[in-house]
Design an enzyme around this catalytic site. Sequence first.
Site, mmCIF file in Angstrom:
data_model
loop_
_atom_site.group_PDB
_atom_site.id
_atom_site.type_symbol
_atom_site.label_atom_id
_atom_site.label_comp_id
_atom_site.label_asym_id
_atom_site.label_seq_id
_atom_site.Cartn_x
_atom_site.Cartn_y
_atom_site.Cartn_z
ATOM 1 N N ASP A 1 0.867 -1.193 0.000
ATOM 2 C CA ASP A 1 0.000 0.000 0.000
ATOM 3 C C ASP A 1 0.897 1.234 0.000
ATOM 4 O O ASP A 1 2.082 1.163 0.346
ATOM 5 C CB ASP A 1 -0.930 0.027 1.222
ATOM 6 C CG ASP A 1 -1.885 1.223 1.165
ATOM 7 O OD1 ASP A 1 -2.446 1.488 0.083
ATOM 8 O OD2 ASP A 1 -2.059 1.919 2.184
ATOM 9 N N CYS B 1 -4.208 -1.503 -2.249
ATOM 10 C CA CYS B 1 -4.337 -0.069 -2.485
ATOM 11 C C CYS B 1 -5.239 0.101 -3.704
ATOM 12 O O CYS B 1 -4.891 -0.366 -4.801
ATOM 13 C CB CYS B 1 -2.947 0.515 -2.763
ATOM 14 S SG CYS B 1 -2.966 2.246 -3.247
ATOM 15 N N HIS C 1 -7.407 2.783 3.321
ATOM 16 C CA HIS C 1 -7.272 3.577 4.545
ATOM 17 C C HIS C 1 -8.641 3.777 5.233
ATOM 18 O O HIS C 1 -8.701 3.968 6.439
ATOM 19 C CB HIS C 1 -6.701 4.969 4.244
ATOM 20 C CG HIS C 1 -5.218 5.008 4.019
ATOM 21 N ND1 HIS C 1 -4.621 4.476 2.905
ATOM 22 C CD2 HIS C 1 -4.210 5.541 4.770
ATOM 23 C CE1 HIS C 1 -3.301 4.689 2.975
ATOM 24 N NE2 HIS C 1 -3.036 5.336 4.097
HETATM 25 N N1 DGL Z 1 -4.875 3.018 0.600
HETATM 26 C C1 DGL Z 1 -4.793 3.661 -0.684
HETATM 27 C C2 DGL Z 1 -6.031 3.276 -1.495
HETATM 28 O O1 DGL Z 1 -6.612 2.243 -1.218
HETATM 29 C C3 DGL Z 1 -4.559 5.129 -0.447
HETATM 30 C C4 DGL Z 1 -4.105 5.868 -1.606
HETATM 31 C C5 DGL Z 1 -3.351 7.132 -1.319
HETATM 32 O O2 DGL Z 1 -2.204 7.016 -0.912
HETATM 33 O O3 DGL Z 1 -3.896 8.211 -1.568
HETATM 34 O O4 DGL Z 1 -6.428 3.954 -2.409
#
Ligand code: DGL
Length: 270
Positions: free
Chosen positions: A7, A70, A196
Site C-alpha cells: 500500500d 491499495c 485507509h
Molecule cells: N490506501 C490507498 C487506497 O486504497 C490510499 C491511496 C493514497 O495514498 O492516496 O487507495
Amino acid sequence: MAVGVFDSGLGGLTVLDALVRRLPDVPFVYFGDNAHAPYGVRDADDIFRLTCAATERLWAEGCELVILACNTASAAALKRMQETWVPADKRVLGVFVPLIEALTERQWGDNSPPREVAVKHVALFATPATVASRAFQRELAYRAIGVDVEAQPCGGLVDAIEQGDEILAEALVRSHVEALKRRMPHPQAAVLGCTHYPLMEQTFQQALGPDVKVFSQANLVAEALADYLTRRPQFAGPGRVSRFLTTGDPRAVSDRATQFLKRRIEFQPA
Ligand code: DGL
C-alpha cells in the site's frame, strides 16, 4: 516464500489484518510507501512508476505473488502492469474485483454476462485518482446493469490518517458524506474504495445512517486470496515470519500503525 502486500502507506494494514486472520500459516511481507503517500493526488504515470518499484522490492523479498492492497494503485496502475510489465512467473493482484463481486452477489470467477442486481444506488468513497480512473464503474459494468454510482473523491482523508490526526479525519469523513448525500440522498450501499478508510468505518457508518450497508474490502480480499492459494498453492509457502517494510520513518510509521491496529507493529526501513 511469503506473499507481498503493498500500500502507499498504512491503509493496506486493514487488509493485512484480515489476511493474517484468514491465513494464519502464510507469512506476509508488508510494504508501505509512506514516504510517497498519498498516491491519490498523483497522476497515473507516477502511480505506475511507484507501484512497480514497490512490487520489485517485494519480489526481492521472495514474494512472487503481490497483492496491491491499495485501490489507487489497483485502479490507476494494475491493468498496465499486468499487460506490459509483470513476468510470467510472477503475479500481481488488486483489491477491486472481490469487492465488486460481493456487491453484485457473484461467486468468485463468475464471468457470465452483466445482469440486474438488488442494489441500485451505490455511493463510492475513494481517492481523487481512483475516482478519476473510473475503474470501479468499468469493473461494475462488466457484471451488473442499472446500477447508479455516485463517486465522492475524499480529498485530504488519507493525509489526515497517515498523520494520525483522527479529529481531522472524522471531520473530513462527515463533510465528504454530506457532499455525497447532496447528490445522492438515499444510497442503499456505500463502498469504502480506499484501504485507509476502514480505519474510519464507524464514522462513515454513523454519517451515512444505519440503513446504508457499508462494504469494505479486507475480509472479501482475504476470502479471495484463500481461494486463489487453494488453486495455486505454489504462491504460498511456509518457513518465513511476516515483516513490515516502509520507505518512511520506521519509528513514526510503527507508532501510527500500532495506534490504528491496536497491536504492536514494528516496521523496518525498506
Ligand atoms: N490506501 C490507498 C487506497 O486504497 C490510499 C491511496 C493514497 O495514498 O492516496 O487507495
